[in-house]
Design a protein around this motif. Structure first.
Motif, PDB file in Angstrom:
ATOM      1  N   ARG A 209       0.840  -1.191   0.000  1.00 46.02           N
ATOM      2  CA  ARG A 209       0.000   0.000   0.000  1.00 46.02           C
ATOM      3  C   ARG A 209       0.878   1.244   0.000  1.00 46.02           C
ATOM      4  NH1 ARG A 209      -5.410  -0.565   1.046  1.00 46.02           N
ATOM      5  NH2 ARG A 209      -6.082  -2.695   1.489  1.00 46.02           N
ATOM      6  N   ILE A 210       0.658   2.108  -0.968  1.00 48.10           N
ATOM      7  CA  ILE A 210       1.434   3.341  -1.102  1.00 48.10           C
ATOM      8  C   ILE A 210       0.506   4.523  -0.857  1.00 48.10           C
ATOM      9  CG2 ILE A 210       2.838   4.752  -2.655  1.00 48.10           C
ATOM     10  CD1 ILE A 210       3.501   2.202  -4.202  1.00 48.10           C
ATOM     11  N   PRO A 211       0.784   5.323   0.169  1.00 45.89           N
ATOM     12  CA  PRO A 211      -0.068   6.489   0.428  1.00 45.89           C
ATOM     13  C   PRO A 211      -0.086   7.434  -0.773  1.00 45.89           C
ATOM     14  CG  PRO A 211       1.430   6.076   2.271  1.00 45.89           C
ATOM     15  CD  PRO A 211       1.886   5.201   1.142  1.00 45.89           C
ATOM     16  N   VAL A 212      -1.266   7.893  -1.152  1.00 51.21           N
ATOM     17  CA  VAL A 212      -1.405   8.832  -2.265  1.00 51.21           C
ATOM     18  C   VAL A 212      -1.532  10.230  -1.681  1.00 51.21           C
ATOM     19  CG1 VAL A 212      -2.783   9.510  -4.266  1.00 51.21           C
ATOM     20  CG2 VAL A 212      -2.524   7.093  -3.682  1.00 51.21           C
ATOM     21  N   LYS A 213      -0.484  11.025  -1.862  1.00 48.41           N
ATOM     22  CA  LYS A 213      -0.487  12.385  -1.322  1.00 48.41           C
ATOM     23  C   LYS A 213       0.447  13.246  -2.156  1.00 48.41           C
ATOM     24  CE  LYS A 213       2.913  10.954   2.172  1.00 48.41           C
ATOM     25  NZ  LYS A 213       3.208  10.882   3.624  1.00 48.41           N
ATOM     26  N   VAL A 215       2.154  15.492  -4.821  1.00 49.69           N
ATOM     27  CA  VAL A 215       2.035  15.637  -6.268  1.00 49.69           C
ATOM     28  C   VAL A 215       1.185  14.523  -6.871  1.00 49.69           C
ATOM     29  CG1 VAL A 215       3.324  15.653  -8.437  1.00 49.69           C
ATOM     30  CG2 VAL A 215       4.221  16.863  -6.451  1.00 49.69           C
ATOM     31  N   ARG A 216       1.385  13.285  -6.401  1.00 48.22           N
ATOM     32  CA  ARG A 216       0.637  12.163  -6.977  1.00 48.22           C
ATOM     33  C   ARG A 216      -0.863  12.280  -6.693  1.00 48.22           C
ATOM     34  NH1 ARG A 216       2.919   8.166  -9.293  1.00 48.22           N
ATOM     35  NH2 ARG A 216       4.921   8.610  -8.290  1.00 48.22           N
ATOM     36  N   LYS A 217      -1.217  12.776  -5.526  1.00 45.27           N
ATOM     37  CA  LYS A 217      -2.625  12.967  -5.194  1.00 45.27           C
ATOM     38  C   LYS A 217      -3.249  14.024  -6.099  1.00 45.27           C
ATOM     39  CE  LYS A 217      -5.607  14.517  -1.388  1.00 45.27           C
ATOM     40  NZ  LYS A 217      -5.628  14.996   0.013  1.00 45.27           N
ATOM     41  N   MET A 218      -2.538  15.130  -6.279  1.00 47.50           N
ATOM     42  CA  MET A 218      -3.048  16.195  -7.143  1.00 47.50           C
ATOM     43  C   MET A 218      -3.207  15.712  -8.572  1.00 47.50           C
ATOM     44  SD  MET A 218      -2.207  18.579  -9.647  1.00 47.50           S
ATOM     45  CE  MET A 218      -0.402  18.568  -9.613  1.00 47.50           C
ATOM     46  N   THR A 219      -2.220  14.940  -9.062  1.00 46.58           N
ATOM     47  CA  THR A 219      -2.278  14.432 -10.431  1.00 46.58           C
ATOM     48  C   THR A 219      -3.476  13.509 -10.626  1.00 46.58           C
ATOM     49  OG1 THR A 219       0.131  14.562 -10.632  1.00 46.58           O
ATOM     50  CG2 THR A 219      -1.020  13.155 -12.200  1.00 46.58           C
ATOM     51  N   ALA A 220      -3.701  12.627  -9.662  1.00 49.49           N
ATOM     52  CA  ALA A 220      -4.828  11.698  -9.759  1.00 49.49           C
ATOM     53  C   ALA A 220      -6.152  12.445  -9.821  1.00 49.49           C
ATOM     54  CB  ALA A 220      -4.819  10.737  -8.568  1.00 49.49           C
ATOM     55  N   THR A 307       8.936  12.832 -12.400  1.00 49.45           N
ATOM     56  CA  THR A 307       9.869  13.029 -11.302  1.00 49.45           C
ATOM     57  C   THR A 307       9.670  11.937 -10.261  1.00 49.45           C
ATOM     58  OG1 THR A 307       8.449  14.395  -9.879  1.00 49.45           O
ATOM     59  CG2 THR A 307       9.610  15.513 -11.681  1.00 49.45           C
ATOM     60  N   ASP A 308      10.546  11.907  -9.251  1.00 49.61           N
ATOM     61  CA  ASP A 308      10.422  10.927  -8.180  1.00 49.61           C
ATOM     62  C   ASP A 308       9.109  11.087  -7.422  1.00 49.61           C
ATOM     63  OD1 ASP A 308      12.869   9.909  -8.819  1.00 49.61           O
ATOM     64  OD2 ASP A 308      13.973  11.006  -7.272  1.00 49.61           O
ATOM     65  N   ARG A 309       8.544  12.284  -7.436  1.00 52.02           N
ATOM     66  CA  ARG A 309       7.327  12.558  -6.679  1.00 52.02           C
ATOM     67  C   ARG A 309       6.070  12.465  -7.532  1.00 52.02           C
ATOM     68  NH1 ARG A 309       8.450  14.537  -1.724  1.00 52.02           N
ATOM     69  NH2 ARG A 309      10.625  15.028  -1.333  1.00 52.02           N
ATOM     70  N   GLY A 310       6.222  12.131  -8.809  1.00 56.75           N
ATOM     71  CA  GLY A 310       5.073  12.027  -9.690  1.00 56.75           C
ATOM     72  C   GLY A 310       5.203  12.944 -10.894  1.00 56.75           C
ATOM     73  N   LEU A 311       4.146  13.013 -11.683  1.00 57.00           N
ATOM     74  CA  LEU A 311       4.143  13.809 -12.908  1.00 57.00           C
ATOM     75  C   LEU A 311       3.872  15.278 -12.592  1.00 57.00           C
ATOM     76  CD1 LEU A 311       4.168  13.695 -16.067  1.00 57.00           C
ATOM     77  CD2 LEU A 311       1.678  13.587 -15.920  1.00 57.00           C
ATOM     78  N   VAL A 312       4.709  16.155 -13.119  1.00 59.45           N
ATOM     79  CA  VAL A 312       4.481  17.591 -12.992  1.00 59.45           C
ATOM     80  C   VAL A 312       4.492  18.191 -14.390  1.00 59.45           C
ATOM     81  CG1 VAL A 312       5.491  17.750 -10.683  1.00 59.45           C
ATOM     82  CG2 VAL A 312       6.943  18.098 -12.681  1.00 59.45           C
ATOM     83  N   VAL A 313       3.767  19.308 -14.558  1.00 54.87           N
ATOM     84  CA  VAL A 313       3.692  19.968 -15.867  1.00 54.87           C
ATOM     85  C   VAL A 313       3.972  21.460 -15.703  1.00 54.87           C
ATOM     86  CG1 VAL A 313       2.364  20.241 -17.992  1.00 54.87           C
ATOM     87  CG2 VAL A 313       1.939  18.267 -16.519  1.00 54.87           C
ATOM     88  N   PRO A 314       5.231  21.825 -15.503  1.00 56.50           N
ATOM     89  CA  PRO A 314       5.563  23.253 -15.491  1.00 56.50           C
ATOM     90  C   PRO A 314       5.458  23.812 -16.899  1.00 56.50           C
ATOM     91  CG  PRO A 314       7.556  21.936 -15.375  1.00 56.50           C
ATOM     92  CD  PRO A 314       6.408  20.970 -15.291  1.00 56.50           C
ATOM     93  N   ASN A 315       5.316  25.124 -17.021  1.00 54.36           N
ATOM     94  CA  ASN A 315       5.164  25.687 -18.356  1.00 54.36           C
ATOM     95  C   ASN A 315       6.116  26.847 -18.604  1.00 54.36           C
ATOM     96  OD1 ASN A 315       3.619  28.428 -17.952  1.00 54.36           O
ATOM     97  ND2 ASN A 315       2.494  26.952 -16.685  1.00 54.36           N
ATOM     98  N   ILE A 316       6.367  27.114 -19.875  1.00 56.65           N
ATOM     99  CA  ILE A 316       7.222  28.213 -20.321  1.00 56.65           C
ATOM    100  C   ILE A 316       6.305  29.353 -20.751  1.00 56.65           C
ATOM    101  CG2 ILE A 316       8.969  28.940 -21.987  1.00 56.65           C
ATOM    102  CD1 ILE A 316       9.737  25.970 -22.235  1.00 56.65           C
ATOM    103  N   PRO A 317       6.240  30.446 -19.993  1.00 56.83           N
ATOM    104  CA  PRO A 317       5.334  31.547 -20.342  1.00 56.83           C
ATOM    105  C   PRO A 317       5.724  32.203 -21.668  1.00 56.83           C
ATOM    106  CG  PRO A 317       6.061  31.708 -18.053  1.00 56.83           C
ATOM    107  CD  PRO A 317       6.921  30.678 -18.717  1.00 56.83           C
ATOM    108  N   ALA A 318       4.718  32.557 -22.456  1.00 53.14           N
ATOM    109  CA  ALA A 318       4.909  33.272 -23.724  1.00 53.14           C
ATOM    110  C   ALA A 318       5.977  32.610 -24.594  1.00 53.14           C
ATOM    111  CB  ALA A 318       5.272  34.736 -23.457  1.00 53.14           C
ATOM    112  N   ALA A 319       5.895  31.299 -24.737  1.00 56.68           N
ATOM    113  CA  ALA A 319       6.897  30.553 -25.507  1.00 56.68           C
ATOM    114  C   ALA A 319       6.905  30.979 -26.971  1.00 56.68           C
ATOM    115  CB  ALA A 319       6.624  29.050 -25.401  1.00 56.68           C
ATOM    116  N   GLN A 320       5.773  31.491 -27.476  1.00 56.49           N
ATOM    117  CA  GLN A 320       5.696  31.866 -28.889  1.00 56.49           C
ATOM    118  C   GLN A 320       6.565  33.082 -29.215  1.00 56.49           C
ATOM    119  OE1 GLN A 320       3.519  32.911 -26.709  1.00 56.49           O
ATOM    120  NE2 GLN A 320       2.865  34.972 -27.235  1.00 56.49           N
ATOM    121  N   THR A 321       6.997  33.817 -28.209  1.00 54.80           N
ATOM    122  CA  THR A 321       7.812  35.016 -28.438  1.00 54.80           C
ATOM    123  C   THR A 321       9.312  34.716 -28.434  1.00 54.80           C
ATOM    124  OG1 THR A 321       7.989  35.573 -26.070  1.00 54.80           O
ATOM    125  CG2 THR A 321       6.053  36.411 -27.280  1.00 54.80           C
TER     126      THR A 321
END
Length: 437
Positions: A209-213, A215-220, A307-321
């Protein structure tokens, strides 16, 4: 005496896990000194102290999850201040005047490392300064707080501590060659610990049993909400990207790109930004309360990172510029920060379109789920040498990949989604076409 309560560091935080304490009872600390790492639903965040003084109590142990507003540490008057010693009535007002969190007011210019209260060799000092993310060393007991000696704590970064914790390992028992315990040290210890049991007898199997909390909790929660709210449509295209691979190799030898990493993901990111110019509906969001489609002015390009803590999706602001070089630099910084587990909540907010590279795992294609609030996500499959029929009907070896595009059918029609995917594919087939967009 001042009580520091767990703050909301952004994004409506309701609770957080205490990952690593960087101070202990009896330590003297300064305003804005990093005292603890906490894990929110999105990332690991360093908390600075709003007070200066002596740590008189730590209320929450590492690994515990507590609600926002919970007192986590008590800070009294500095034992080095003769004017405040023995007069608690003066300690709290003085601390309040200095209650300035990092990013919310002027810094004092002090180091973020905890103060050493005993003489140390120059080599030890240099090592501590070179490893800002490691846990601090053992100090002698404070006669005003406790007469019990503090136990020795092994030096290790938060992701390594989590790995050890997940396997029930005491870091102090892990042999290491250097001043800090590394991931390889822990993995070697795990392997060595498991070998005797394997030789003696087969291990008893059972459920884990792996506690879900965190980053992984937020992703789920986010993926469930997205999958059952936005009507997903996914389209695929398999294409010859030999010209893109040739461009990548050429840029790797270009002196102008010597300071950045050049990869197929970089070219895909640029192609996405260009294709969104012709199909801006893909860079939009569905506003349910207003029943409106909001087309975003900027492309805040999300990059899914495992990542070790789960999936994260950071973003690059105004990438089109950005120029291709600037985009490469931003991708490198984003990836390094994510792998170190230091992506901040603000870096994962406001994304408008996401790229996920599942090809790094040797996977050809998949059906990606939309990042909540976005209308499109593009999955890049493995790029492999395969037999390909060229324009002369000859079978030749070429670099081939598959792109999978998922989009919100409330916002994007099939014609728009297909046109966008075709544009991205066209640029990857022939990067020179980017000049026409």
């Amino acid at each position: 005496m001042s009580e520091f309560k767990l703050p909301d560091v952004g994004e409506g935080l309701t609770e957080a896990e205490i990952v690593t304490w960087h101070v202990a009872v009896g330590d003297e600390i300064t305003v804005n000194q990093t005292i603890v790492d906490i894990e929110t639903a999105k990332s690991v965040v360093e908390l600075p102290s709003p007070y200066a003084g002596t740590v008189s109590a730590i209320h929450v142990d590492e690994g515990a999850t507590v609600p926002v507003g919970t007192p986590i540490i008590a800070i009294g008057a500095s034992s080095a201040d003769p004017d405040d010693a023995g007069d608690e009535s003066q300690a709290e007002p003085k601390a309040e005047r200095q209650s300035v969190l990092v990013g919310y007011g002027p810094r004092t210019g002090v180091s973020t490392r905890r103060r050493r209260r005993t003489g140390q060799a120059d080599a030890a000092t240099s090592q501590a300064e070179a490893e800002p993310e490691t846990v601090a060393e053992v100090d002698p007991p404070s006669p005003t707080v406790s007469t019990e000696p503090r136990p020795v704590r092994a030096l290790a970064k938060p992701p390594v501590r989590k790995l050890a914790k997940d396997h029930g390992i005491d870091l102090a028992a892990v042999p290491c060659d250097g001043p800090i315990v590394t991931r390889s040290d822990v993995e070697a210890f795990i392997e060595g610990r498991q070998q005797p049991a394997a030789v003696a007898a087969p291990a008893t199997t059972g459920d884990v049993r792996i506690p879900v909390k965190g980053v992984r909790k937020m992703t789920a929660e986010a993926m469930v909400a997205s999958a059952f709210t936005a009507p997903h449509v996914t389209e695929w295209v398999t294409l010859d990207v030999s010209a893109t691979m040739a461009l990548v190799e050429r840029l790797k030898t270009d002196r102008a790109f010597a300071d950045v990493k050049v990869s197929p993901t970089l070219v895909v990111a640029r192609a996405v930004c260009l294709a969104l110019r012709r199909t801006p509906e893909m860079n939009a969001t569905w506003d349910e309360p207003a029943r409106e489609i909001v087309v975003k002015a900027d492309v805040n390009l999300g990059i899914a990172a495992a990542t070790d803590r789960g999936l994260v999706v950071p973003n690059i602001p105004a990438a089109q510029t950005m120029s291709l070089h600037a985009l490469a630099q931003a991708l490198g910084e984003l990836t390094a920060t994510a792998r170190a587990g230091r992506t901040q909540p603000a870096q994962m907010s406001g994304g408008t379109f996401t790229i996920t590279n599942i090809g790094v795992f040797g996977v050809d294609a998949g059906t990606p789920i939309l990042n909540p609030g976005e209308s499109g996500i593009l999955a890049l499959g493995a790029i492999e040498r395969r037999p390909w029929v060229d324009e002369d009907d000859l079978v030749v070896p070429r670099w081939v990949t598959t792109l999978a595009l998922s989009f919100d059918h409330r916002v994007v029609d099939g014609e728009q989604g297909s046109r966008f995917l075709a544009d991205v594919a066209a640029i990857l087939r022939d990067p020179a076409l980017a000049l026409t967009f």
